[in-house]
Design a protein around this motif. Sequence first.
Motif, PDB file in Angstrom:
ATOM      1  N   TRP A   1       6.600  17.942  15.326  1.00 55.93           N
ATOM      2  CA  TRP A   1       7.153  18.583  16.515  1.00 55.93           C
ATOM      3  C   TRP A   1       6.054  19.185  17.389  1.00 55.93           C
ATOM      4  O   TRP A   1       6.146  19.167  18.612  1.00 55.93           O
ATOM      5  CB  TRP A   1       8.147  19.666  16.104  1.00 55.93           C
ATOM      6  CG  TRP A   1       9.321  19.120  15.376  1.00 55.93           C
ATOM      7  CD1 TRP A   1       9.574  19.205  14.043  1.00 55.93           C
ATOM      8  CD2 TRP A   1      10.404  18.366  15.932  1.00 55.93           C
ATOM      9  NE1 TRP A   1      10.748  18.564  13.736  1.00 55.93           N
ATOM     10  CE2 TRP A   1      11.283  18.051  14.865  1.00 55.93           C
ATOM     11  CE3 TRP A   1      10.728  17.939  17.211  1.00 55.93           C
ATOM     12  CZ2 TRP A   1      12.449  17.328  15.056  1.00 55.93           C
ATOM     13  CZ3 TRP A   1      11.907  17.217  17.383  1.00 55.93           C
ATOM     14  CH2 TRP A   1      12.745  16.922  16.322  1.00 55.93           C
TER      15      TRP A   1
ATOM     16  N   ILE B   1      16.242  19.274   6.718  1.00 52.66           N
ATOM     17  CA  ILE B   1      14.941  19.725   6.205  1.00 52.66           C
ATOM     18  C   ILE B   1      13.940  18.576   6.227  1.00 52.66           C
ATOM     19  O   ILE B   1      12.786  18.738   6.640  1.00 52.66           O
ATOM     20  CB  ILE B   1      15.108  20.302   4.782  1.00 52.66           C
ATOM     21  CG1 ILE B   1      15.882  21.617   4.838  1.00 52.66           C
ATOM     22  CG2 ILE B   1      13.754  20.500   4.120  1.00 52.66           C
ATOM     23  CD1 ILE B   1      16.317  22.132   3.490  1.00 52.66           C
ATOM     24  N   VAL B   2      14.388  17.439   5.797  1.00 55.09           N
ATOM     25  CA  VAL B   2      13.484  16.277   5.780  1.00 55.09           C
ATOM     26  C   VAL B   2      13.070  15.910   7.194  1.00 55.09           C
ATOM     27  O   VAL B   2      11.896  15.639   7.479  1.00 55.09           O
ATOM     28  CB  VAL B   2      14.179  15.080   5.081  1.00 55.09           C
ATOM     29  CG1 VAL B   2      13.392  13.814   5.294  1.00 55.09           C
ATOM     30  CG2 VAL B   2      14.357  15.352   3.602  1.00 55.09           C
ATOM     31  N   THR B   3      14.008  15.925   8.125  1.00 57.66           N
ATOM     32  CA  THR B   3      13.708  15.578   9.518  1.00 57.66           C
ATOM     33  C   THR B   3      12.713  16.566  10.117  1.00 57.66           C
ATOM     34  O   THR B   3      11.754  16.170  10.793  1.00 57.66           O
ATOM     35  CB  THR B   3      15.002  15.584  10.339  1.00 57.66           C
ATOM     36  OG1 THR B   3      15.957  14.736   9.719  1.00 57.66           O
ATOM     37  CG2 THR B   3      14.737  15.092  11.755  1.00 57.66           C
ATOM     38  N   LEU B   4      12.907  17.846   9.867  1.00 58.52           N
ATOM     39  CA  LEU B   4      12.025  18.851  10.439  1.00 58.52           C
ATOM     40  C   LEU B   4      10.617  18.751   9.874  1.00 58.52           C
ATOM     41  O   LEU B   4       9.637  19.040  10.565  1.00 58.52           O
ATOM     42  CB  LEU B   4      12.597  20.247  10.191  1.00 58.52           C
ATOM     43  CG  LEU B   4      13.838  20.612  11.026  1.00 58.52           C
ATOM     44  CD1 LEU B   4      14.439  21.904  10.521  1.00 58.52           C
ATOM     45  CD2 LEU B   4      13.500  20.718  12.492  1.00 58.52           C
ATOM     46  N   ASN B   5      10.512  18.348   8.646  1.00 63.15           N
ATOM     47  CA  ASN B   5       9.188  18.292   8.034  1.00 63.15           C
ATOM     48  C   ASN B   5       8.445  17.005   8.363  1.00 63.15           C
ATOM     49  O   ASN B   5       7.226  16.990   8.436  1.00 63.15           O
ATOM     50  CB  ASN B   5       9.325  18.419   6.506  1.00 63.15           C
ATOM     51  CG  ASN B   5       9.630  19.836   6.088  1.00 63.15           C
ATOM     52  OD1 ASN B   5       9.229  20.773   6.763  1.00 63.15           O
ATOM     53  ND2 ASN B   5      10.357  19.996   4.999  1.00 63.15           N
ATOM     54  N   VAL B   6       9.173  15.950   8.576  1.00 61.47           N
ATOM     55  CA  VAL B   6       8.519  14.655   8.782  1.00 61.47           C
ATOM     56  C   VAL B   6       8.052  14.510  10.233  1.00 61.47           C
ATOM     57  O   VAL B   6       6.932  14.093  10.506  1.00 61.47           O
ATOM     58  CB  VAL B   6       9.478  13.502   8.387  1.00 61.47           C
ATOM     59  CG1 VAL B   6       8.957  12.171   8.879  1.00 61.47           C
ATOM     60  CG2 VAL B   6       9.657  13.472   6.877  1.00 61.47           C
TER      61      VAL B   6
ATOM     62  N   THR C   1      19.923  18.909   3.641  1.00 62.55           N
ATOM     63  CA  THR C   1      18.786  18.154   3.109  1.00 62.55           C
ATOM     64  C   THR C   1      18.216  17.228   4.175  1.00 62.55           C
ATOM     65  O   THR C   1      16.992  17.117   4.351  1.00 62.55           O
ATOM     66  CB  THR C   1      19.217  17.332   1.887  1.00 62.55           C
ATOM     67  OG1 THR C   1      19.877  18.179   0.965  1.00 62.55           O
ATOM     68  CG2 THR C   1      18.031  16.657   1.221  1.00 62.55           C
TER      69      THR C   1
END
Lengths: 166, 361
Positions: free
Chosen positions: B129, B121-126, B118
Amino acid sequence: MITPQKGSKKKITVEPEEITEGRDLNYLIRPLTLFFFLALMNEEKAISETTILMERLRRSDVKENFVPYLISRASEVVYQTENLKTYITKNINEKWILPNGLDIGPWKEFHKKVSKEEMISLLWSHVIKFTEQDVLRGLMINKGTHHYRISNALKKLGDITFSINN
Amino acid sequence: MEKNQFSKIALKKKSKREMSSFFAKNFLYGYALNQLDEERKKALEKILAEDESTQKEFIKLTNGLQYTELLSEILVSEEIVKSIVNRNSQLEKWLAKIKFNQWPVTVKWTMEAIFIVTLMIVTLNVIPWSKLVHMTMEDQNDNLIIAQYDYKKKESAESTSEPNKISPEFVDEEVKSGASGIPSNGGNKKSESMIPANNQQVVAKSTVSVANKQDVKSVGKELKATVVSENITKEPLKAHDSVAKVIDEKIKSPNKVSGGFLYRGQLYVTNVEMIAPKINAKITEFGGRKAGEVEIGWKKTNQVFYYHFTIPDAKLKDLQEYLKIYTDVKLQKETHPRIMPDGIIRIIFTVEEKNMSQGQK
Protein backbone atom coordinates in the motif's frame (compact mmCIF):
# COMPACT_ATOMS: atom_id res chain seq x y z
CA MET A 1 -29.90 -58.44 -0.87
CA ILE A 2 -30.78 -57.31 2.59
CA THR A 3 -34.51 -57.43 3.28
CA PRO A 4 -35.42 -55.14 6.14
CA GLN A 5 -38.47 -55.64 8.29
CA LYS A 6 -41.79 -54.25 7.24
CA GLY A 7 -42.40 -50.64 8.02
CA SER A 8 -38.79 -50.17 8.95
CA LYS A 9 -36.84 -47.24 7.83
CA LYS A 10 -33.86 -49.21 6.70
CA LYS A 11 -32.53 -48.47 3.32
CA ILE A 12 -32.52 -50.80 0.40
CA THR A 13 -29.26 -52.28 -0.67
CA VAL A 14 -29.51 -53.49 -4.18
CA GLU A 15 -26.90 -55.78 -5.60
CA PRO A 16 -25.36 -54.36 -8.70
CA GLU A 17 -26.41 -56.24 -11.74
CA GLU A 18 -25.75 -53.94 -14.52
CA ILE A 19 -24.07 -50.64 -14.88
CA THR A 20 -25.68 -48.43 -17.42
CA GLU A 21 -23.36 -45.79 -18.64
CA GLY A 22 -24.58 -42.55 -20.03
CA ARG A 23 -28.02 -42.88 -18.54
CA ASP A 24 -29.96 -39.69 -18.38
CA LEU A 25 -31.18 -39.17 -14.87
CA ASN A 26 -31.96 -35.51 -15.17
CA TYR A 27 -35.67 -36.20 -15.47
CA LEU A 28 -35.63 -37.15 -11.80
CA ILE A 29 -34.38 -33.74 -10.73
CA ARG A 30 -37.77 -32.07 -10.84
CA PRO A 31 -39.71 -34.63 -8.80
CA LEU A 32 -36.86 -34.99 -6.37
CA THR A 33 -36.52 -31.27 -5.90
CA LEU A 34 -40.24 -30.89 -5.39
CA PHE A 35 -40.29 -33.71 -2.88
CA PHE A 36 -37.48 -32.17 -0.83
CA PHE A 37 -39.03 -28.75 -1.12
CA LEU A 38 -42.36 -29.88 0.30
CA ALA A 39 -40.86 -32.32 2.78
CA LEU A 40 -38.17 -30.02 4.18
CA MET A 41 -39.83 -26.66 3.48
CA ASN A 42 -36.46 -25.10 2.83
CA GLU A 43 -35.35 -24.02 -0.61
CA GLU A 44 -31.62 -24.23 -0.10
CA LYS A 45 -31.78 -27.58 1.52
CA ALA A 46 -34.04 -28.89 -1.18
CA ILE A 47 -31.53 -27.95 -3.86
CA SER A 48 -28.51 -29.18 -1.94
CA GLU A 49 -30.08 -32.51 -1.01
CA THR A 50 -31.21 -33.01 -4.58
CA THR A 51 -27.72 -32.35 -5.79
CA ILE A 52 -26.17 -34.77 -3.35
CA LEU A 53 -28.68 -37.48 -4.11
CA MET A 54 -28.35 -37.10 -7.85
CA GLU A 55 -24.62 -37.34 -7.53
CA ARG A 56 -24.94 -40.43 -5.43
CA LEU A 57 -27.36 -41.94 -7.90
CA ARG A 58 -24.99 -41.31 -10.77
CA ARG A 59 -22.11 -42.90 -8.97
CA SER A 60 -24.14 -45.83 -7.77
CA ASP A 61 -24.37 -49.15 -9.58
CA VAL A 62 -28.13 -49.29 -9.46
CA LYS A 63 -29.77 -50.87 -12.46
CA GLU A 64 -32.35 -49.21 -14.62
CA ASN A 65 -35.23 -49.35 -12.17
CA PHE A 66 -33.80 -47.00 -9.64
CA VAL A 67 -36.93 -45.17 -8.51
CA PRO A 68 -37.33 -47.26 -5.35
CA TYR A 69 -33.68 -46.60 -4.59
CA LEU A 70 -34.27 -42.92 -4.98
CA ILE A 71 -37.41 -43.06 -2.83
CA SER A 72 -35.56 -44.92 -0.14
CA ARG A 73 -32.60 -42.53 -0.05
CA ALA A 74 -34.74 -39.40 -0.19
CA SER A 75 -37.04 -40.63 2.56
CA GLU A 76 -34.04 -41.45 4.69
CA VAL A 77 -32.84 -37.88 4.33
CA VAL A 78 -36.20 -36.56 5.47
CA TYR A 79 -36.27 -38.89 8.45
CA GLN A 80 -32.81 -37.77 9.50
CA THR A 81 -33.43 -34.08 9.04
CA GLU A 82 -34.78 -32.23 11.97
CA ASN A 83 -37.55 -29.81 11.37
CA LEU A 84 -36.06 -26.48 10.66
CA LYS A 85 -37.29 -23.31 12.24
CA THR A 86 -37.02 -21.31 9.07
CA TYR A 87 -39.68 -21.84 6.55
CA ILE A 88 -40.02 -20.47 3.09
CA THR A 89 -42.15 -17.40 3.39
CA LYS A 90 -41.26 -14.96 0.66
CA ASN A 91 -40.37 -14.91 -2.99
CA ILE A 92 -41.52 -18.48 -3.31
CA ASN A 93 -42.80 -17.86 -6.81
CA GLU A 94 -39.39 -16.95 -8.14
CA LYS A 95 -38.10 -20.49 -8.32
CA TRP A 96 -41.21 -22.53 -7.63
CA ILE A 97 -44.03 -21.87 -10.02
CA LEU A 98 -47.25 -22.37 -8.11
CA PRO A 99 -50.50 -23.02 -9.96
CA ASN A 100 -53.31 -20.52 -9.78
CA GLY A 101 -55.33 -20.70 -6.63
CA LEU A 102 -52.72 -22.59 -4.61
CA ASP A 103 -51.88 -21.28 -1.21
CA ILE A 104 -48.86 -22.85 0.42
CA GLY A 105 -50.13 -21.84 3.86
CA PRO A 106 -52.20 -24.98 4.53
CA TRP A 107 -49.21 -27.12 3.60
CA LYS A 108 -47.04 -25.27 6.07
CA GLU A 109 -49.58 -25.86 8.75
CA PHE A 110 -49.93 -29.48 7.76
CA HIS A 111 -46.15 -29.87 7.77
CA LYS A 112 -46.00 -28.95 11.44
CA LYS A 113 -48.72 -31.33 12.55
CA VAL A 114 -48.35 -34.44 10.46
CA SER A 115 -45.95 -37.29 11.11
CA LYS A 116 -43.09 -37.81 8.69
CA GLU A 117 -44.28 -41.25 7.67
CA GLU A 118 -47.69 -40.02 6.64
CA MET A 119 -46.29 -37.02 4.84
CA ILE A 120 -43.76 -39.07 2.91
CA SER A 121 -46.34 -41.59 1.81
CA LEU A 122 -48.66 -38.83 0.72
CA LEU A 123 -45.95 -36.98 -1.18
CA TRP A 124 -44.65 -39.96 -3.13
CA SER A 125 -48.08 -41.18 -4.10
CA HIS A 126 -50.21 -38.13 -4.65
CA VAL A 127 -47.79 -35.28 -5.29
CA ILE A 128 -44.80 -36.84 -7.01
CA LYS A 129 -47.06 -39.62 -8.32
CA PHE A 130 -44.65 -42.48 -8.54
CA THR A 131 -46.26 -45.84 -9.02
CA GLU A 132 -47.55 -47.50 -5.93
CA GLN A 133 -45.38 -50.50 -6.54
CA ASP A 134 -42.20 -48.39 -6.60
CA VAL A 135 -43.30 -46.48 -3.51
CA LEU A 136 -44.06 -49.59 -1.55
CA ARG A 137 -40.77 -51.07 -2.57
CA GLY A 138 -38.88 -47.90 -1.75
CA LEU A 139 -40.51 -47.38 1.64
CA MET A 140 -40.50 -51.06 2.44
CA ILE A 141 -44.05 -51.09 3.71
CA ASN A 142 -47.18 -52.95 2.71
CA LYS A 143 -50.15 -51.60 0.92
CA GLY A 144 -52.43 -51.38 3.91
CA THR A 145 -49.94 -49.40 5.94
CA HIS A 146 -49.32 -47.15 3.03
CA HIS A 147 -53.03 -46.48 2.48
CA TYR A 148 -53.58 -45.96 6.14
CA ARG A 149 -50.89 -43.35 6.31
CA ILE A 150 -52.16 -41.59 3.23
CA SER A 151 -55.71 -41.62 4.50
CA ASN A 152 -54.74 -40.03 7.77
CA ALA A 153 -52.58 -37.47 6.02
CA LEU A 154 -55.32 -36.54 3.62
CA LYS A 155 -57.84 -36.13 6.37
CA LYS A 156 -55.53 -33.87 8.32
CA LEU A 157 -54.74 -31.87 5.25
CA GLY A 158 -58.37 -31.64 4.29
CA ASP A 159 -59.24 -30.55 7.79
CA ILE A 160 -56.76 -27.71 7.60
CA THR A 161 -57.92 -26.57 4.19
CA PHE A 162 -61.53 -26.86 5.26
CA SER A 163 -60.98 -24.78 8.40
CA ILE A 164 -59.00 -22.16 6.51
CA ASN A 165 -61.62 -21.83 3.83
CA ASN A 166 -64.37 -21.61 6.38
CA MET B 1 -76.18 -43.04 18.83
CA GLU B 2 -73.36 -45.47 19.28
CA LYS B 3 -75.57 -47.86 21.14
CA ASN B 4 -78.07 -47.69 18.39
CA GLN B 5 -75.38 -48.29 15.83
CA PHE B 6 -74.01 -51.13 17.89
CA SER B 7 -77.39 -52.67 18.20
CA LYS B 8 -78.18 -52.10 14.58
CA ILE B 9 -75.17 -53.83 13.21
CA ALA B 10 -76.45 -56.77 11.40
CA LEU B 11 -74.68 -59.99 11.27
CA LYS B 12 -73.26 -61.05 8.06
CA LYS B 13 -75.83 -62.38 5.77
CA LYS B 14 -75.46 -64.05 2.54
CA SER B 15 -74.72 -61.65 -0.34
CA LYS B 16 -75.05 -58.72 1.95
CA ARG B 17 -72.31 -56.91 3.77
CA GLU B 18 -73.01 -54.47 6.49
CA MET B 19 -70.46 -51.93 7.46
CA SER B 20 -69.93 -49.88 10.58
CA SER B 21 -68.98 -46.28 10.43
CA PHE B 22 -65.54 -47.14 11.82
CA PHE B 23 -64.86 -49.45 8.94
CA ALA B 24 -66.45 -47.04 6.56
CA LYS B 25 -64.05 -44.29 7.58
CA ASN B 26 -61.10 -46.54 6.90
CA PHE B 27 -62.47 -47.46 3.52
CA LEU B 28 -63.05 -43.88 2.48
CA TYR B 29 -59.65 -43.59 0.84
CA GLY B 30 -60.21 -46.71 -1.25
CA TYR B 31 -63.68 -45.49 -2.09
CA ALA B 32 -62.27 -42.12 -3.20
CA LEU B 33 -59.84 -43.92 -5.48
CA ASN B 34 -62.57 -46.26 -6.68
CA GLN B 35 -60.65 -49.27 -5.53
CA LEU B 36 -63.43 -50.95 -3.58
CA ASP B 37 -65.47 -53.83 -4.82
CA GLU B 38 -69.15 -53.33 -5.53
CA GLU B 39 -70.44 -54.72 -2.27
CA ARG B 40 -68.21 -52.61 -0.10
CA LYS B 41 -68.89 -49.66 -2.26
CA LYS B 42 -72.61 -49.96 -1.79
CA ALA B 43 -72.25 -50.50 1.93
CA LEU B 44 -70.05 -47.48 2.24
CA GLU B 45 -72.43 -45.37 0.22
CA LYS B 46 -75.20 -46.40 2.50
CA ILE B 47 -73.21 -45.35 5.55
CA LEU B 48 -72.24 -42.12 3.87
CA ALA B 49 -75.85 -41.33 3.24
CA GLU B 50 -76.78 -41.98 6.83
CA ASP B 51 -73.76 -41.01 8.95
CA GLU B 52 -72.83 -37.39 9.22
CA SER B 53 -69.36 -37.91 10.73
CA THR B 54 -68.46 -40.24 7.90
CA GLN B 55 -69.61 -37.61 5.50
CA LYS B 56 -67.37 -35.03 7.13
CA GLU B 57 -64.45 -37.38 7.01
CA PHE B 58 -65.10 -37.97 3.35
CA ILE B 59 -65.26 -34.26 2.70
CA LYS B 60 -61.90 -33.77 4.43
CA LEU B 61 -60.42 -36.55 2.39
CA THR B 62 -61.63 -35.14 -0.86
CA ASN B 63 -60.38 -31.69 0.11
CA GLY B 64 -57.01 -33.16 0.85
CA LEU B 65 -56.96 -34.94 -2.46
CA GLN B 66 -57.82 -31.76 -4.30
CA TYR B 67 -55.06 -29.90 -2.49
CA THR B 68 -52.47 -32.52 -3.26
CA GLU B 69 -53.60 -32.39 -6.87
CA LEU B 70 -52.72 -28.71 -6.89
CA LEU B 71 -49.43 -29.41 -5.18
CA SER B 72 -48.51 -31.90 -7.87
CA GLU B 73 -48.85 -29.10 -10.41
CA ILE B 74 -46.05 -27.06 -8.84
CA LEU B 75 -43.32 -26.54 -11.40
CA VAL B 76 -39.65 -26.29 -10.63
CA SER B 77 -37.98 -23.50 -12.54
CA GLU B 78 -35.35 -24.21 -15.16
CA GLU B 79 -32.91 -22.17 -13.14
CA ILE B 80 -32.94 -24.66 -10.31
CA VAL B 81 -32.71 -27.63 -12.62
CA LYS B 82 -29.77 -26.14 -14.48
CA SER B 83 -28.00 -25.24 -11.27
CA ILE B 84 -28.34 -28.79 -10.08
CA VAL B 85 -27.30 -30.27 -13.41
CA ASN B 86 -24.34 -27.97 -13.79
CA ARG B 87 -23.24 -28.01 -10.23
CA ASN B 88 -19.73 -29.19 -10.89
CA SER B 89 -17.66 -26.81 -8.87
CA GLN B 90 -15.53 -28.44 -6.27
CA LEU B 91 -16.44 -25.85 -3.69
CA GLU B 92 -20.13 -26.45 -4.05
CA LYS B 93 -19.62 -30.17 -3.92
CA TRP B 94 -17.53 -29.80 -0.85
CA LEU B 95 -20.09 -27.53 0.77
CA ALA B 96 -22.85 -29.93 -0.08
CA LYS B 97 -20.82 -32.79 1.31
CA ILE B 98 -20.17 -31.14 4.65
CA LYS B 99 -23.80 -30.01 4.62
CA PHE B 100 -22.89 -26.44 5.21
CA ASN B 101 -26.50 -25.38 4.86
CA GLN B 102 -27.48 -27.54 7.75
CA TRP B 103 -25.08 -25.96 10.16
CA PRO B 104 -26.54 -23.69 12.83
CA VAL B 105 -26.85 -20.10 11.81
CA THR B 106 -24.40 -18.81 14.44
CA VAL B 107 -21.75 -21.31 13.39
CA LYS B 108 -22.21 -20.41 9.75
CA TRP B 109 -21.88 -16.72 10.44
CA THR B 110 -18.82 -17.28 12.62
CA MET B 111 -17.10 -19.30 9.93
CA GLU B 112 -17.91 -16.74 7.28
CA ALA B 113 -16.65 -13.89 9.48
CA ILE B 114 -13.41 -15.74 10.17
CA PHE B 115 -12.93 -16.35 6.49
CA ILE B 116 -13.49 -12.70 5.61
CA VAL B 117 -11.14 -11.46 8.34
CA THR B 118 -8.45 -13.86 7.20
CA LEU B 119 -8.86 -12.69 3.64
CA MET B 120 -8.57 -9.04 4.70
CA ILE B 121 -5.42 -9.68 6.72
CA VAL B 122 -3.77 -11.47 3.85
CA THR B 123 -4.77 -8.73 1.40
CA LEU B 124 -3.46 -5.96 3.63
CA ASN B 125 -0.15 -7.68 4.14
CA VAL B 126 0.49 -8.75 0.58
CA ILE B 127 -0.39 -5.58 -1.32
CA PRO B 128 2.29 -2.85 -0.99
CA TRP B 129 0.00 0.00 0.00
CA SER B 130 2.82 2.46 0.81
CA LYS B 131 4.23 2.17 -2.68
CA LEU B 132 0.84 2.75 -4.22
CA VAL B 133 0.31 5.82 -2.09
CA HIS B 134 3.72 7.23 -3.00
CA MET B 135 3.13 6.58 -6.65
CA THR B 136 -0.09 8.52 -6.63
CA MET B 137 1.47 11.36 -4.68
CA GLU B 138 4.38 11.61 -7.08
CA ASP B 139 2.03 11.91 -9.99
CA GLN B 140 0.22 14.81 -8.37
CA ASN B 141 3.33 16.74 -7.50
CA ASP B 142 4.52 18.52 -10.63
CA ASN B 143 6.77 20.94 -8.84
CA LEU B 144 10.45 20.48 -8.88
CA ILE B 145 12.35 21.99 -6.02
CA ILE B 146 15.57 23.31 -7.40
CA ALA B 147 17.03 25.23 -4.54
CA GLN B 148 16.07 26.36 -1.14
CA TYR B 149 17.47 29.17 0.84
CA ASP B 150 17.23 29.49 4.56
CA TYR B 151 16.45 33.13 4.79
CA LYS B 152 16.00 33.14 8.51
CA LYS B 153 19.65 32.42 8.99
CA LYS B 154 20.54 35.01 6.48
CA GLU B 155 18.42 37.62 8.17
CA SER B 156 20.07 36.87 11.47
CA ALA B 157 23.44 37.14 9.82
CA GLU B 158 22.52 40.41 8.20
CA SER B 159 21.25 41.77 11.46
CA THR B 160 24.69 41.32 12.98
CA SER B 161 26.30 43.32 10.20
CA GLU B 162 26.38 47.12 9.96
CA PRO B 163 22.94 48.62 10.05
CA ASN B 164 21.54 50.93 7.47
CA LYS B 165 23.69 49.48 4.82
CA ILE B 166 22.67 47.46 1.83
CA SER B 167 24.91 44.54 2.18
CA PRO B 168 25.48 42.20 -0.72
CA GLU B 169 23.87 38.84 -0.66
CA PHE B 170 27.06 37.05 0.03
CA VAL B 171 28.24 38.82 3.09
CA ASP B 172 30.98 36.30 3.22
CA GLU B 173 32.22 37.29 -0.15
CA GLU B 174 34.64 39.76 1.36
CA VAL B 175 38.16 39.66 0.28
CA LYS B 176 39.88 37.04 2.36
CA SER B 177 43.28 37.10 3.94
CA GLY B 178 45.59 34.09 3.81
CA ALA B 179 43.43 32.43 1.26
CA SER B 180 44.15 28.84 0.50
CA GLY B 181 42.81 28.80 -2.97
CA ILE B 182 44.63 27.78 -6.04
CA PRO B 183 46.41 30.74 -7.50
CA SER B 184 45.63 31.27 -11.06
CA ASN B 185 49.18 32.02 -12.13
CA GLY B 186 50.85 29.49 -9.94
CA GLY B 187 53.05 32.08 -8.29
CA ASN B 188 53.17 32.71 -4.62
CA LYS B 189 51.46 30.17 -2.47
CA LYS B 190 49.36 32.67 -0.72
CA SER B 191 48.55 34.97 -3.48
CA GLU B 192 48.35 35.11 -7.13
CA SER B 193 49.85 38.17 -8.61
CA MET B 194 50.27 39.75 -11.96
CA ILE B 195 53.63 41.33 -12.16
CA PRO B 196 52.81 44.99 -12.26
CA ALA B 197 54.57 47.37 -14.43
CA ASN B 198 56.21 49.07 -11.47
CA ASN B 199 57.19 45.74 -9.84
CA GLN B 200 55.10 46.49 -6.83
CA GLN B 201 53.56 43.55 -5.09
CA VAL B 202 50.10 43.74 -3.81
CA VAL B 203 49.13 41.39 -1.09
CA ALA B 204 45.54 40.43 -1.05
CA LYS B 205 43.78 40.44 2.16
CA SER B 206 40.87 38.38 3.05
CA THR B 207 38.76 38.11 6.05
CA VAL B 208 36.47 35.33 7.03
CA SER B 209 33.36 36.31 8.81
CA VAL B 210 31.11 34.22 10.93
CA ALA B 211 28.29 34.71 8.58
CA ASN B 212 30.42 33.28 5.83
CA LYS B 213 30.51 29.90 7.46
CA GLN B 214 26.85 29.90 8.22
CA ASP B 215 25.89 30.83 4.76
CA VAL B 216 28.28 28.38 3.17
CA LYS B 217 26.90 25.62 5.28
CA SER B 218 23.34 26.43 4.52
CA VAL B 219 24.11 26.69 0.86
CA GLY B 220 26.28 23.64 0.85
CA LYS B 221 23.63 21.41 2.19
CA GLU B 222 21.06 22.26 -0.45
CA LEU B 223 20.75 21.79 -4.12
CA LYS B 224 21.76 24.94 -5.95
CA ALA B 225 20.77 26.36 -9.22
CA THR B 226 23.05 28.82 -10.79
CA VAL B 227 21.50 31.74 -12.45
CA VAL B 228 23.31 33.17 -15.31
CA SER B 229 21.13 35.96 -16.31
CA GLU B 230 19.08 36.70 -13.26
CA ASN B 231 19.96 37.64 -9.76
CA ILE B 232 19.23 35.41 -6.90
CA THR B 233 16.33 36.83 -5.00
CA LYS B 234 15.27 36.32 -1.49
CA GLU B 235 12.25 34.30 -2.50
CA PRO B 236 12.70 30.56 -2.32
CA LEU B 237 13.46 28.97 -5.61
CA LYS B 238 10.52 26.66 -5.85
CA ALA B 239 8.86 25.90 -9.14
CA HIS B 240 11.09 28.31 -11.02
CA ASP B 241 12.01 25.94 -13.75
CA SER B 242 12.70 28.67 -16.21
CA VAL B 243 15.23 30.33 -13.97
CA ALA B 244 17.38 27.41 -13.06
CA LYS B 245 19.79 26.19 -15.68
CA VAL B 246 22.35 24.16 -13.89
CA ILE B 247 21.78 21.98 -10.87
CA ASP B 248 24.78 20.80 -8.98
CA GLU B 249 23.96 17.56 -7.28
CA LYS B 250 27.44 16.92 -6.09
CA ILE B 251 27.35 19.58 -3.41
CA LYS B 252 26.84 17.87 -0.13
CA SER B 253 29.05 19.54 2.38
CA PRO B 254 30.81 22.83 2.32
CA ASN B 255 34.09 21.35 3.35
CA LYS B 256 34.45 19.19 0.30
CA VAL B 257 36.01 20.28 -2.95
CA SER B 258 32.86 20.86 -4.94
CA GLY B 259 34.29 22.00 -8.26
CA GLY B 260 33.17 25.64 -7.97
CA PHE B 261 35.59 28.47 -7.65
CA LEU B 262 35.74 32.18 -7.19
CA TYR B 263 38.28 34.85 -7.91
CA ARG B 264 38.95 37.24 -5.08
CA GLY B 265 41.02 40.30 -4.97
CA GLN B 266 41.64 43.65 -3.38
CA LEU B 267 42.81 46.56 -5.48
CA TYR B 268 44.25 49.80 -4.28
CA VAL B 269 44.05 52.78 -6.54
CA THR B 270 44.38 56.45 -6.27
CA ASN B 271 41.35 58.57 -6.76
CA VAL B 272 38.98 55.69 -6.52
CA GLU B 273 36.01 57.97 -7.02
CA MET B 274 37.07 58.65 -10.58
CA ILE B 275 38.36 55.24 -11.48
CA ALA B 276 35.48 53.17 -10.16
CA PRO B 277 32.94 54.21 -12.80
CA LYS B 278 35.43 53.42 -15.52
CA ILE B 279 35.98 50.00 -14.12
CA ASN B 280 32.21 49.55 -13.98
CA ALA B 281 31.85 50.44 -17.63
CA LYS B 282 34.66 48.17 -18.67
CA ILE B 283 33.30 45.21 -16.78
CA THR B 284 29.95 45.75 -18.37
CA GLU B 285 31.59 46.00 -21.74
CA PHE B 286 33.31 42.68 -21.22
CA GLY B 287 29.94 41.08 -20.50
CA GLY B 288 30.05 41.25 -16.76
CA ARG B 289 26.86 41.02 -14.78
CA LYS B 290 26.21 41.40 -11.14
CA ALA B 291 26.29 38.21 -9.19
CA GLY B 292 25.07 39.46 -5.88
CA GLU B 293 22.47 41.71 -4.44
CA VAL B 294 24.23 44.93 -5.23
CA GLU B 295 25.17 46.40 -8.53
CA ILE B 296 28.62 46.20 -9.97
CA GLY B 297 30.87 48.71 -8.29
CA TRP B 298 28.64 49.25 -5.33
CA LYS B 299 29.88 52.09 -3.16
CA LYS B 300 30.47 50.49 0.13
CA THR B 301 32.09 53.48 1.70
CA ASN B 302 33.49 56.67 0.39
CA GLN B 303 36.76 54.93 -0.24
CA VAL B 304 35.71 51.42 -0.99
CA PHE B 305 33.88 50.15 -4.00
CA TYR B 306 32.64 46.59 -4.08
CA TYR B 307 32.60 44.48 -7.21
CA HIS B 308 30.79 41.15 -7.33
CA PHE B 309 30.06 39.96 -10.81
CA THR B 310 30.26 37.20 -13.34
CA ILE B 311 32.15 37.46 -16.53
CA PRO B 312 32.99 35.13 -19.39
CA ASP B 313 36.13 33.19 -18.70
CA ALA B 314 37.65 34.35 -21.92
CA LYS B 315 37.45 37.96 -20.79
CA LEU B 316 39.35 37.45 -17.57
CA LYS B 317 42.70 38.24 -19.08
CA ASP B 318 41.33 41.27 -20.80
CA LEU B 319 39.95 42.51 -17.54
CA GLN B 320 43.19 41.91 -15.74
CA GLU B 321 45.07 43.75 -18.44
CA TYR B 322 42.72 46.67 -18.09
CA LEU B 323 42.97 46.78 -14.33
CA LYS B 324 46.72 46.78 -14.55
CA ILE B 325 46.43 50.27 -15.83
CA TYR B 326 45.40 51.42 -12.42
CA THR B 327 47.09 49.04 -10.06
CA ASP B 328 48.58 45.66 -9.50
CA VAL B 329 46.04 42.95 -9.91
CA LYS B 330 46.18 39.88 -7.73
CA LEU B 331 43.20 37.66 -8.00
CA GLN B 332 43.17 34.53 -5.92
CA LYS B 333 41.28 31.56 -7.09
CA GLU B 334 39.41 29.89 -4.31
CA THR B 335 37.13 26.95 -4.16
CA HIS B 336 33.54 27.77 -3.51
CA PRO B 337 30.46 25.60 -3.38
CA ARG B 338 28.70 27.85 -5.85
CA ILE B 339 29.30 26.54 -9.32
CA MET B 340 29.03 28.68 -12.35
CA PRO B 341 28.11 27.48 -15.77
CA ASP B 342 30.81 26.48 -18.10
CA GLY B 343 32.70 29.45 -19.48
CA ILE B 344 31.54 31.79 -16.77
CA ILE B 345 33.60 32.82 -13.77
CA ARG B 346 32.76 34.83 -10.73
CA ILE B 347 34.91 37.56 -9.37
CA ILE B 348 34.78 39.52 -6.18
CA PHE B 349 37.14 42.36 -5.46
CA THR B 350 37.13 45.69 -3.82
CA VAL B 351 38.69 48.83 -5.14
CA GLU B 352 39.95 50.99 -2.34
CA GLU B 353 41.66 54.28 -2.05
CA LYS B 354 45.34 53.73 -1.79
CA ASN B 355 46.92 54.94 1.38
CA MET B 356 50.60 55.27 1.96
CA SER B 357 50.68 52.31 4.35
CA GLN B 358 48.73 50.08 2.00
CA GLY B 359 50.93 50.89 -0.91
CA GLN B 360 53.93 49.47 0.85
CA LYS B 361 52.34 46.06 1.73
